[in-house]
Design a protein around this motif. Structure first.
Motif, PDB file in Angstrom:
ATOM      1  N   ASP A 224     -12.240   6.460   8.459  1.00  0.00           N
ATOM      2  CA  ASP A 224     -13.504   6.750   7.791  1.00  0.00           C
ATOM      3  C   ASP A 224     -13.283   7.874   6.785  1.00  0.00           C
ATOM      4  N   GLY A 225     -13.814   7.691   5.590  1.00  0.00           N
ATOM      5  CA  GLY A 225     -13.662   8.705   4.559  1.00  0.00           C
ATOM      6  C   GLY A 225     -12.423   8.551   3.714  1.00  0.00           C
ATOM      7  N   GLY A 226     -11.511   7.677   4.115  1.00  0.00           N
ATOM      8  CA  GLY A 226     -10.273   7.511   3.371  1.00  0.00           C
ATOM      9  C   GLY A 226     -10.479   6.775   2.062  1.00  0.00           C
ATOM     10  N   PHE A 227      -9.563   6.988   1.135  1.00  0.00           N
ATOM     11  CA  PHE A 227      -9.602   6.306  -0.156  1.00  0.00           C
ATOM     12  C   PHE A 227      -8.177   5.908  -0.513  1.00  0.00           C
ATOM     13  N   HIS A 228      -7.954   4.594  -0.706  1.00  0.00           N
ATOM     14  CA  HIS A 228      -6.604   4.102  -0.964  1.00  0.00           C
ATOM     15  C   HIS A 228      -6.497   3.279  -2.240  1.00  0.00           C
ATOM     16  N   GLY A 229      -7.575   3.166  -3.030  1.00  0.00           N
ATOM     17  CA  GLY A 229      -7.495   2.449  -4.289  1.00  0.00           C
ATOM     18  C   GLY A 229      -8.610   1.446  -4.458  1.00  0.00           C
ATOM     19  N   ARG A 230      -8.600   0.755  -5.615  1.00  0.00           N
ATOM     20  CA  ARG A 230      -9.729  -0.084  -5.995  1.00  0.00           C
ATOM     21  C   ARG A 230      -9.412  -1.573  -6.022  1.00  0.00           C
ATOM     22  N   THR A 231      -8.236  -1.995  -5.575  1.00  0.00           N
ATOM     23  CA  THR A 231      -8.045  -3.430  -5.373  1.00  0.00           C
ATOM     24  C   THR A 231      -8.890  -3.854  -4.181  1.00  0.00           C
ATOM     25  N   LEU A 232      -9.113  -5.153  -4.030  1.00  0.00           N
ATOM     26  CA  LEU A 232      -9.950  -5.614  -2.917  1.00  0.00           C
ATOM     27  C   LEU A 232      -9.373  -5.195  -1.575  1.00  0.00           C
ATOM     28  N   ALA A 233      -8.068  -5.380  -1.400  1.00  0.00           N
ATOM     29  CA  ALA A 233      -7.467  -5.016  -0.118  1.00  0.00           C
ATOM     30  C   ALA A 233      -7.559  -3.524   0.135  1.00  0.00           C
ATOM     31  N   MET A 234      -7.327  -2.710  -0.898  1.00  0.00           N
ATOM     32  CA  MET A 234      -7.365  -1.277  -0.682  1.00  0.00           C
ATOM     33  C   MET A 234      -8.799  -0.758  -0.533  1.00  0.00           C
ATOM     34  N   MET A 235      -9.769  -1.476  -1.084  1.00  0.00           N
ATOM     35  CA  MET A 235     -11.154  -1.143  -0.781  1.00  0.00           C
ATOM     36  C   MET A 235     -11.448  -1.418   0.684  1.00  0.00           C
ATOM     37  N   SER A 236     -10.878  -2.488   1.228  1.00  0.00           N
ATOM     38  CA  SER A 236     -11.044  -2.764   2.661  1.00  0.00           C
ATOM     39  C   SER A 236     -10.369  -1.700   3.500  1.00  0.00           C
ATOM     40  N   ALA A 237      -9.217  -1.227   3.040  1.00  0.00           N
ATOM     41  CA  ALA A 237      -8.511  -0.189   3.779  1.00  0.00           C
ATOM     42  C   ALA A 237      -9.234   1.148   3.703  1.00  0.00           C
ATOM     43  N   SER A 238      -9.953   1.385   2.615  1.00  0.00           N
ATOM     44  CA  SER A 238     -10.645   2.659   2.436  1.00  0.00           C
ATOM     45  C   SER A 238     -11.853   2.754   3.361  1.00  0.00           C
ATOM     46  N   GLY A 239     -12.267   3.981   3.602  1.00  0.00           N
ATOM     47  CA  GLY A 239     -13.436   4.203   4.444  1.00  0.00           C
ATOM     48  C   GLY A 239     -14.610   4.733   3.671  1.00  0.00           C
TER      49      GLY A 239
END
Length: 409
Positions: free
Chosen positions: A143-158
């Motif tokens: 939760d609160g994480g940010f890993h990028g703006r691709t669809l997969a990395m939006m899913s990984a982000s919190g």
């Protein structure tokens, strides 16, 4: 400071209402049009100067148009720009060797952005899971994480709401609570292949991982045979006062991703891994521009400069100066707190007026100050790693003016 070259000649000026009319709308920008920059300063088309504490969101680690980057680009552009990733090129090999030497990792993959590097790290983990863990594929992030703006990395982000913005989103990402090791234990299943985290959550407001939590997480992932991926896109390459933020925590991740500062302003990113996780087969991963010599030559120059012991000592000195100044502002202006690591700092306000402070700072005359507000109550400061001591003092003075201006409204 006076910029030492003439202003760029611009095409006929557009009226403010027409600015950006040819662009797909992805953000709200002020009417300012920047035309040149040197070091800590930017200058707009009207000749106004701005002291920049954003630096492209921690990208310009050596400031605007640093001679080191200009020289590397110029020299390499005259030799070779892109022979294709199907072939070796010398800057690619040299940068990979430098990153291995600086980091202690064994293998390097170069790409163009932090999101791409994080995607590649997830792919690497899942390929390893297919080969070594019976098809384990799920990635635990926070939760609160940010890993990028691709669809997969939006899913990984919190980031709140991102799971609905472009639904349906890619699956295979579970969430745990930051700094809560019990929540990680509960999230681990036989399908879990990796845990992915930022040691400093920049977009969440410069939230730092607790050292005890990080040690426990490293021990837990080792015990369960799960990879630990550390996203150092924002924190790596000197931003936190060491070459890598994980060095502050005394742990050794299995995979690390880099971006932003590694290129000093040009698009460059990297994945670093241990030898035992070097499991891509030819064709599994790639990219048209990945490891091109033009960007790799810049990365080599930047990493060689920033990751030296002398330079990093200077980062820590400037970070202490900035932190001390921000703490004084907290006391004098009745703010909540100052926090951060190295030259990634945050100022916590008592109310949701961060955007007003950003605007007030930008509008100061005769010189403005550029800040970032990742949260309504919070300011983020990401100056160049070689920002001058005098510029820090100037920035603190301008910040006080902006806070005072907002307080009187």
């Amino acid at each position: 400071m006076t910029l030492d070259h003439p202003l760029t000649t611009l095409p006929p000026a557009q009226a403010p209402a027409d600015l950006g009319r040819d662009l797909i709308t992805v953000t709200t920008r002020p009417d300012t049009v920047f035309v040149q920059g040197r070091g800590d300063w930017l200058e707009d088309a009207q000749g106004k100067r701005y002291l920049d504490l954003v630096q492209g969101w921690a990208v310009n680690c050596l400031g605007h148009s640093p001679p080191l980057v200009v020289q590397a680009l110029t020299a390499q552009a005259q030799r070779l720009i892109n022979p294709s990733p199907a072939f070796h090129n010398q800057p690619l090999l040299d940068l990979a060797a430098k990153l291995v030497a600086v980091s202690g990792f064994d293998r390097v993959y170069l790409s163009n952005s932090g999101a791409e590097a994080n995607e590649a790290a997830v792919k690497l983990a899942r390929r390893w899971g297919q080969r070594m863990r019976g098809g384990a594929h799920s990635i635990i992030s926070f939760d609160g994480g940010f890993h990028g703006r691709t669809l997969a990395m939006m899913s990984a982000s919190g980031k709140p709401g991102w799971d609905r913005l472009f639904a349906p989103m890619p699956g295979g990402f579970a969430k745990a609570r930051y700094n809560d090791i019990a929540s990680v234990e509960q999230a681990i299943t036989p399908d879990t292949v990796a845990v992915m985290l930022e040691l400093v959550q920049g977009e969440a407001g410069v939230q730092l991982a607790d050292p005890g939590f990080v040690r426990d997480l490293r021990a837990l992932t080792t015990e369960r045979g799960v990879l630990l991926i550390v996203d150092e896109v924002q924190t790596g390459i000197g931003r936190c006062g060491q070459a890598f933020a994980h060095q502050l925590y005394g742990i050794e991740p299995d995979v690390v991703t880099l971006g932003k500062g590694i290129g000093g302003g040009v698009p460059l990113a990297a994945v670093l891994c241990r030898e035992r996780f070097n499991c891509f087969a030819p064709g599994d991963q790639g990219g048209t521009y990945g490891g091109n010599p033009l960007m790799a030559a810049v990365g080599l120059a930047v990493v060689s400069e920033v990751c030296s012991a002398t330079f990093l000592a200077g980062v820590r000195q400037r970070a202490q100066q900035l932190s001390d100044g921000l703490q004084a502002i907290v006391r004098d202006h009745g703010l909540v707190a100052e926090r951060g690591a190295g030259l990634l700092r945050a100022l916590v306000l008592p109310d949701d007026r961060a955007e007003q402070v950003v605007a007030a700072a930008r509008d100061l005359a005769p010189a403005g100050l550029l800040l970032n507000a990742p949260r309504p109550h919070l300011l983020r400061l990401m100056p160049a790693l070689n920002i001058g001591h005098a510029e820090i003092d100037t920035a603190l003075a301008l910040l006080r003016q902006a806070l005072a201006a907002v307080a009187t409204r």
